[in-house]
Design an enzyme around this catalytic site. Sequence first.
Site, PDB file in Angstrom:
ATOM      1  N   ASP A 229       0.812  -1.206   0.000  1.00  0.00           N
ATOM      2  CA  ASP A 229       0.000   0.000   0.000  1.00  0.00           C
ATOM      3  C   ASP A 229       0.851   1.264   0.000  1.00  0.00           C
ATOM      4  O   ASP A 229       2.076   1.212   0.098  1.00  0.00           O
ATOM      5  CB  ASP A 229      -0.928  -0.006   1.220  1.00  0.00           C
ATOM      6  CG  ASP A 229      -1.889  -1.180   1.200  1.00  0.00           C
ATOM      7  OD1 ASP A 229      -2.301  -1.580   0.101  1.00  0.00           O
ATOM      8  OD2 ASP A 229      -2.216  -1.700   2.287  1.00  0.00           O
TER       9      ASP A 229
ATOM     10  N   TYR B   7       7.177 -10.227   6.568  1.00  0.00           N
ATOM     11  CA  TYR B   7       7.098  -8.786   6.767  1.00  0.00           C
ATOM     12  C   TYR B   7       7.806  -8.407   8.061  1.00  0.00           C
ATOM     13  O   TYR B   7       7.898  -9.206   9.008  1.00  0.00           O
ATOM     14  CB  TYR B   7       5.636  -8.334   6.888  1.00  0.00           C
ATOM     15  CG  TYR B   7       4.864  -8.326   5.599  1.00  0.00           C
ATOM     16  CD1 TYR B   7       4.827  -7.193   4.787  1.00  0.00           C
ATOM     17  CD2 TYR B   7       4.142  -9.442   5.194  1.00  0.00           C
ATOM     18  CE1 TYR B   7       4.096  -7.176   3.616  1.00  0.00           C
ATOM     19  CE2 TYR B   7       3.407  -9.438   4.020  1.00  0.00           C
ATOM     20  CZ  TYR B   7       3.394  -8.298   3.231  1.00  0.00           C
ATOM     21  OH  TYR B   7       2.670  -8.295   2.072  1.00  0.00           O
TER      22      TYR B   7
END
Length: 254
Positions: free
Chosen positions: A52, A112
Amino acid sequence: MPRFLLTIAYDGRPYGGWQVQPNAHSVQADVEAAIESIYGKHVRIHGSGRTDTGVHADGQCAHFDIAPPTRMSGDNWQRAINTKLPPGVRILACREVADDFHSRFSAISKQYRYTLWLGKVLPPREAGWAWHFPQALDLDAIECAMPSFIGAHDFRYLCSRRGHEPDPLPDDYFVRKILDCHLEADGQALHLHFHGSGFLYRMVRFMVAAMTEIGIARLSQEQLQNMLRGEDPWKHPRCAPPDGLRLMQVNYPD
């Protein structure tokens, strides 16, 4: 047609995300433009998934096909593409892969890392790279709570919806499997690591926010367990900002 796999690192701050979109600058568009300037025609690249606005990557992956004849190796493509990219985007590796490989559908897991800065003052070098969180956190409580994510759970209360989900939703739509997660203290930085077979929209950022609320005693272990069962959690955590999030690695079968 030869198929090449790119491993890409980027600073997400100037971008509206990875994916090409009509109203924002994207990393994918910059990489496609670089390839087009070399190849002479537009080539679509296919990413392992979206990141994003403001989210960074150390190991985003994408593949593309080039019509023969081509004499360029993966190393040739890596060097050539990097000469056409802005300094905040770099191709770390490029190699030829089988024609049935797909950067998204062949992936078996992703890793992540999210960084919080716990000091009273956020150094300029950390701006856009860490979530400034100067409140005192109970790190022992967070460390005890992190393993709750491991395994398959219902993350409906720890994600956002994009607005184009199937209707009706499959029973297991919000179920994802976390393989490992842990925290790492590094001076005034706190890194939260997540390794999973798949992630929902903003899921990592909600998991991080839930851990901060555990750390300030605003969320209980019981409430977290209710969330992970897909039950009414009584209190929904906020979504952590994108600044501290990095896609570290996409994993594929050997």
